[in-house]
Enzyme design. Structure first.
Site, PDB file in Angstrom:
ATOM      1  N   ASP A  31       0.842  -1.197   0.000  1.00 55.87           N
ATOM      2  CA  ASP A  31       0.000   0.000   0.000  1.00 55.87           C
ATOM      3  C   ASP A  31       0.880   1.252   0.000  1.00 55.87           C
ATOM      4  OD1 ASP A  31      -2.406   1.763   0.730  1.00 55.87           O
ATOM      5  OD2 ASP A  31      -3.284  -0.224   0.828  1.00 55.87           O
ATOM      6  N   HIS A  63      -3.582   6.062   3.283  1.00 54.70           N
ATOM      7  CA  HIS A  63      -4.392   4.916   2.862  1.00 54.70           C
ATOM      8  C   HIS A  63      -3.889   3.621   3.494  1.00 54.70           C
ATOM      9  CE1 HIS A  63      -5.913   1.795   0.053  1.00 54.70           C
ATOM     10  NE2 HIS A  63      -6.909   2.639  -0.191  1.00 54.70           N
ATOM     11  N   SER A 239     -10.963  -1.110  -0.801  1.00 51.81           N
ATOM     12  CA  SER A 239      -9.704  -1.127  -0.052  1.00 51.81           C
ATOM     13  C   SER A 239      -9.935  -1.372   1.421  1.00 51.81           C
ATOM     14  CB  SER A 239      -8.963   0.207  -0.223  1.00 51.81           C
ATOM     15  OG  SER A 239      -8.449   0.351  -1.516  1.00 51.81           O
TER      16      SER A 239
END
Length: 296
Positions: A31, A63, A239
């Site tokens: 990520d 994120h 996600s």
């Protein structure tokens, strides 16, 4: 806040009370990196930066930190309110996305190859990829990515990837979520609506995603910035659903450490709650049933 927590971490609290919380399970997260949030203290065992080549762990986007919190945050900064799915799992952080959350397939390929090289050293049993490339960008790179991800699966690693957010039209699952082998995760809100979650079938007529999980308005760990010292934030998408499934699998492996990735995939299929809507795969993840019955 508590309502969202219950939606994401449903039934996981019971398994934690029985001492199944992802201990002795290594999970690699590809990520944007990881902010050194207190909820991960003492459990990050390795960091690889495929974007800037830095050695010190960081997350210049947020994120990856949010994904990691859903999967394995221990909730200490929320006094136990916002506990991740597998709060005792060990984390291997591989940064493949930049500060904008974008990345080149070459960086993702580098990250996957690094995991192939070091997975035994760090005890990696699960790879979480909340990253996807829209089909048709570069066929050769797509094939390379599919190949290396499936190689991870063939090595016995459980590979869990997001379906992407290009849906809900058919044929919108992102790569490498189109692979027949990996576990592809879609997102639902309100228990049944898929929103923008990617849907199959794939170009080879494979039904995808395999499983769906809550992925909208999810509270999890955030990175501190000069303008914000908030410890938690809200994000939505596949996600966020993907680490819910990865975390549930980490809990399963802490209880049944000898299960293979194929057995785990079959167990998921058997225990999901069927949803009568096209594009939901096997249905909704049910953590209690996934953990409770063990190996057939």
């Amino acid at each position: 806040m508590d309502r969202v927590r219950k939606e994401v971490h449903y039934d996981c609290i019971d398994t934690i009370e029985k001492n199944y919380a992802g201990q002795n399970v290594g999970v690699a997260i590809l990520d944007t990196g990881l902010f050194p949030h207190p909820d991960f203290s003492g459990r990050v065992v390795a960091f690889k930066d495929c974007v800037n080549g830095r050695r010190r762990i960081y997350d210049d986007n947020g994120h990856g930190t949010h994904v990691a919190g859903i999967l394995a945050g221990d909730g200490r900064m929320s006094k136990g309110l916002l506990v991740g799915m597998a709060p005792m799992a060990r984390l291997v952080i591989v940064k493949v996305l930049n500060e904008k959350g974008d990345g080149d397939i070459r960086q993702l390929l580098e990250g996957v190859r690094w995991i192939k090289k070091y997975y035994r050293r760090f005890g990696i049993r699960i790879v979480n990829i909340s990253v996807g490339a829209k089909a048709g960008i570069n066929r050769q790179k797509e094939e390379w990515l599919m190949e290396v991800v499936e190689q991870l699966w063939d090595m016995g690693i459980v590979v869990v990837v997001s379906a992407g957010n290009y849906g809900p039209q058919k044929g919108t699952v992102t790569i490498p979520g189109t692979s027949r082998k990996v576990i592809t995760v879609g997102a639902v809100k309100g228990g049944k609506e898929t929103g923008c979650s990617g849907r199959g079938p794939t170009g080879e007529c494979v039904v995808k995603p395999d499983v769906v999980a809550p992925g909208y308005q999810i509270i999890s760990c955030s990175r501190a910035t000069k303008s914000s010292k908030a410890r938690y934030t809200i994000k939505s998408g596949t996600s966020m659903a993907t680490p819910v499934v990865s975390g549930a699998i980490a809990v399963l492996l802490s209880k049944y450490p000898h299960m293979s990735n194929v057995e785990i995939k079959l167990k998921l299929r058997e225990t999901c709650r069927r949803i009568e809507e096209e594009g939901m795969g096997w249905g909704m993840l049910q953590v209690d049933k996934l953990i409770g019955d063990g190996v057939n």
